[in-house]
Design a protein around this motif. Structure first.
Motif, PDB file in Angstrom:
ATOM      1  N   MET A   1       0.851  -1.185   0.000  1.00  0.00           N
ATOM      2  CA  MET A   1       0.000   0.000   0.000  1.00  0.00           C
ATOM      3  C   MET A   1       0.892   1.242   0.000  1.00  0.00           C
ATOM      4  O   MET A   1       1.667   1.450   0.943  1.00  0.00           O
ATOM      5  CB  MET A   1      -0.907   0.016   1.236  1.00  0.00           C
ATOM      6  CG  MET A   1      -1.834  -1.191   1.392  1.00  0.00           C
ATOM      7  SD  MET A   1      -2.891  -1.543  -0.016  1.00  0.00           S
ATOM      8  CE  MET A   1      -3.747   0.013  -0.209  1.00  0.00           C
TER       9      MET A   1
ATOM     10  N   CYS B   1       1.655  -2.595   4.717  1.00  0.00           N
ATOM     11  CA  CYS B   1       1.291  -1.184   4.851  1.00  0.00           C
ATOM     12  C   CYS B   1       2.550  -0.350   5.023  1.00  0.00           C
ATOM     13  O   CYS B   1       3.360  -0.628   5.908  1.00  0.00           O
ATOM     14  CB  CYS B   1       0.388  -0.979   6.056  1.00  0.00           C
ATOM     15  SG  CYS B   1      -1.128  -1.952   5.972  1.00  0.00           S
TER      16      CYS B   1
ATOM     17  N   GLY C   1      -0.334   3.199   5.269  1.00  0.00           N
ATOM     18  CA  GLY C   1      -1.192   2.446   4.365  1.00  0.00           C
ATOM     19  C   GLY C   1      -2.324   1.682   5.041  1.00  0.00           C
ATOM     20  O   GLY C   1      -3.108   1.012   4.374  1.00  0.00           O
TER      21      GLY C   1
END
Ligand code: 6GU
Length: 220
Positions: free
Chosen positions: A86, A111, A140
């Motif tokens: 992400m 993330c 993220g």
């Protein structure tokens, strides 16, 4: 479907995943979500996960070792069909991606946080980079929650009414959703269009169709 999410602050994701739809999918054993704290795989006594960037510059960068250790522990347990990172500079998430991901058995989502992550992670441990839109979040995690929600509602058996999935305006690109009304028929002088309560099924169908087209013209 199984989703593993790796983050420095996995706590952020506990609440969004305990909402009704995702929780129901988990209870029905349609979906499994596992949160992993990257810090558990950090270096040394202080479980360090980030460091200064080579070549200088502001902000910290996530090191490769914690991510490698965490990923390889999971890789040793099962195969992953997609390894998603992400990041605000990723491919913009869309319903097409939601469909694609919903067909996978196991996916892992990493993330981002801090200034970014070591490029070697992106080059060797990630299969897709995803952003949820042209703006910057501090991490993220919330973006991952958006992806998980969009994917979960596509899993067979999650929605009580699969029809509502098919008629989602985003799923039928050429037609937007028509305006919808429910009771009461009159509220503070505001009324529901008469045609909708006329009982003329054919006329109602046409009305919905026309309004859908109309809305698209106004929007675009
Ligand atoms: Cl995936 N991450 C961050 N940090 N910011 C974002 C994003 C992701 N998508 C849009 N903005």
């Amino acid at each position: 479907m199984r989703i593993d999410i790796v983050s420095v602050i996995p706590e952020i994701l506990k609440s969004p995943f305990s909402n009704s739809m995702i929780q129901r999918a988990i209870n029905k054993k349609i979906l499994e979500i596992y949160l992993h704290d990257l810090r558990k795989y950090g270096l040394g006594k202080r479980k360090k996960v980030d460091d200064y960037p080579y070549g200088g510059g502001s902000g910290m960068v996530i090191r490769i070792e914690p991510v490698y250790r965490c990923f390889h522990k999971l890789f040793s347990e099962r195969d992953y069909d997609e390894k998603i990172f992400m990041t605000p500079d990723g491919n913009i998430f869309s319903q097409k991606y939601a469909y694609e991901f919903s067909c996978k058995k196991n996916i892992i989502i990493l993330c981002g946080r801090y200034k970014g992550i070591d490029q070697r992670i992106r080059d060797h441990l990630i299969s897709k980079e995803i952003s949820i839109g042209p703006y910057v979040l501090s991490g993220g995690e919330l973006a991952a929650a958006v992806v998980v929600e969009a994917v979960t509602r596509l899993l067979p058996g999650v929605l009580n009414n699969p029809d509502s999935m098919i008629t989602d305006s985003f799923q039928i690109k050429s037609i937007n959703s028509p305006p919808l009304y429910t009771r009461p028929i009159l509220y503070k002088g505001l009324s529901v269009p008469k045609i909708l309560v006329s009982g003329h099924h054919k006329k109602i169908k046409n009305w919905f169709y026309e309004k859908s087209i109309l809305k698209k013209k106004i929007d675009s």
